[in-house]
Design a protein around this motif. Sequence first.
Motif, short mmCIF file in Angstrom:
data_model
loop_
_atom_site.label_atom_id
_atom_site.label_comp_id
_atom_site.label_asym_id
_atom_site.label_seq_id
_atom_site.Cartn_x
_atom_site.Cartn_y
_atom_site.Cartn_z
N ARG A 246 -12.75 -12.08 -0.42
CA ARG A 246 -12.06 -11.59 -1.60
C ARG A 246 -11.41 -10.34 -1.53
O ARG A 246 -11.51 -9.05 -1.16
CB ARG A 246 -13.34 -10.69 -2.35
N CYS A 247 -9.76 -10.57 -2.22
CA CYS A 247 -8.86 -8.96 -1.66
C CYS A 247 -9.54 -8.67 -3.29
O CYS A 247 -9.67 -9.06 -4.31
CB CYS A 247 -7.86 -10.27 -2.18
N GLU A 248 -9.14 -7.12 -3.76
CA GLU A 248 -9.29 -5.60 -4.18
C GLU A 248 -8.11 -5.15 -4.14
O GLU A 248 -7.21 -5.11 -3.44
CB GLU A 248 -10.89 -5.55 -4.36
N PRO A 249 -7.57 -4.36 -5.32
CA PRO A 249 -7.10 -3.37 -5.65
C PRO A 249 -6.43 -2.49 -4.45
O PRO A 249 -5.83 -2.46 -4.08
CB PRO A 249 -7.04 -2.53 -6.70
N ALA A 250 -7.89 -2.17 -3.96
CA ALA A 250 -7.64 -1.28 -2.91
C ALA A 250 -7.12 -1.86 -1.29
O ALA A 250 -6.33 -0.91 -0.40
CB ALA A 250 -8.93 -0.22 -2.10
N HIS A 251 -6.48 -3.08 -1.55
CA HIS A 251 -5.64 -3.36 -0.54
C HIS A 251 -4.58 -3.07 -0.36
O HIS A 251 -3.66 -3.38 0.18
CB HIS A 251 -6.16 -4.79 -0.36
N THR A 252 -4.19 -2.50 -1.88
CA THR A 252 -2.66 -2.34 -1.41
C THR A 252 -2.18 -1.46 -0.93
O THR A 252 -1.21 -1.32 -0.34
CB THR A 252 -2.42 -2.07 -3.55
N ARG A 253 -2.61 -0.46 -0.40
CA ARG A 253 -2.57 0.48 0.70
C ARG A 253 -2.43 -0.15 2.06
O ARG A 253 -1.59 0.14 3.06
CB ARG A 253 -3.97 1.57 0.45
N LEU A 254 -3.25 -1.08 2.01
CA LEU A 254 -2.82 -2.10 3.21
C LEU A 254 -1.30 -3.08 3.23
O LEU A 254 -1.32 -2.61 4.73
CB LEU A 254 -4.13 -3.02 3.83
N VAL A 255 -1.08 -3.37 2.44
CA VAL A 255 0.27 -3.97 2.48
C VAL A 255 1.12 -2.64 2.26
O VAL A 255 1.96 -3.13 3.28
CB VAL A 255 0.55 -4.35 1.11
N ALA A 256 1.00 -1.59 1.84
CA ALA A 256 2.18 -0.48 1.81
C ALA A 256 2.19 -0.01 3.97
O ALA A 256 3.53 0.45 3.82
CB ALA A 256 2.12 0.63 0.96
N GLU A 257 1.18 0.42 4.06
CA GLU A 257 1.53 0.42 5.35
C GLU A 257 2.12 -0.21 6.52
O GLU A 257 2.25 0.05 7.21
CB GLU A 257 -0.08 0.64 6.49
N LYS A 258 1.83 -1.69 5.94
CA LYS A 258 2.28 -2.80 7.22
C LYS A 258 3.95 -3.04 6.62
O LYS A 258 5.07 -2.96 7.27
CB LYS A 258 1.89 -4.30 6.49
N ILE A 259 4.52 -2.70 5.14
CA ILE A 259 5.71 -2.02 5.13
C ILE A 259 6.27 -1.43 5.76
O ILE A 259 7.35 -1.16 6.66
CB ILE A 259 5.58 -2.45 3.56
N ALA A 260 5.51 0.11 5.82
CA ALA A 260 6.04 1.33 6.56
C ALA A 260 6.03 0.83 8.20
O ALA A 260 6.85 1.08 8.82
CB ALA A 260 5.21 2.24 6.37
N GLU A 261 5.58 0.16 8.59
CA GLU A 261 5.50 -0.67 10.13
C GLU A 261 6.43 -0.93 10.36
O GLU A 261 7.47 -0.75 11.23
CB GLU A 261 4.79 -1.33 10.91
N ILE A 262 6.38 -2.02 9.31
CA ILE A 262 8.16 -3.17 10.09
C ILE A 262 9.07 -2.39 9.46
O ILE A 262 10.10 -2.62 11.03
CB ILE A 262 7.90 -4.55 8.36
N LYS A 263 9.29 -1.14 9.20
CA LYS A 263 10.61 -0.92 8.18
C LYS A 263 10.82 0.53 9.12
O LYS A 263 11.56 0.57 9.68
CB LYS A 263 10.45 -0.22 6.91
#
Length: 286
Positions: A246-263
């Motif tokens: 189950r995904c949850e709102p706190a996982h937004t941080r993981l999305v942002a962390e991955k974007i930071a890594e990619i960029k």
Amino acid sequence: MELIETHAHLDYADFDPDREVLLQKAAEAGVRTILSIGTRGETSRRAVDLAQKYANVFAVVGWHPTDCREAPDDVLTPLRELASHPKVAAIGETGLDYYRLPSQEQAPSPGADMGVITGYGMDQVEADLKDALYKSKQELIFRQQLDLAVERGLNVVVHQRSAFEDCLSIMAEYQGRVRGVWHCFVDAPDRAQRVIGIGSLVSFTGIVTFKNAKEVLETVRAVPLEHMMVETDCPYLAPVPFRGKRCEPAHTRLVAEKIAEIKGVSLDEVARVTTQNAREFFQLRL
């Protein structure tokens, strides 16, 4: 650091057992504000109820394209009532979805009498008609919601799947009057640039953490932070290492962390820019 979760289905029954715990976990992860997204009349009303109950939750009210067959011919009137609530921040989720058409739901049985009509089997003619009516109903309720957004001075949360050209064409008609955030964006960089070109933004989910999501990663690299937001689409699309759960709102941080890594930038920079984008787009007064 502050993040805004721009697309959560917070009203879903998946969250009934521990919704308040999840809101606290989100806050601890830096996710201070959550947009709860409606997909039809009843879920939109529940989103408004949650926004009324929790100070850090805002509602988006709308009718999802894949639920179009259950939608009344007039979705504008009931949504207009909901959209008058002061914590409604946008209209949606709305758009077009041709991924699974009615003709694909009922394949002809083996050995069926096809009855040729001008080169088509009878079943094919009926299937084409069903698909055309389905697409027409999606467009009808999409345009009504865009009109409501214009009327209310709000933007729209756009769902698009296997219907990019039609969706872009309709959104382009409203350029200068309504902006859209194309949520869960998974298309190529050139398509992202076309979306940005009409004044819209793109938003990324936990898909950015998936190993097989190479095209999405290319798009993240190509799109400037100023034109993107972050989301989860929870309870769906949990990022690695929670994929399949189950995904949850706190996982937004993981999305942002991955974007930071990619960029190749800091998490703080991703949070700062995407949060500002969300505040402006959803007209949030925090």
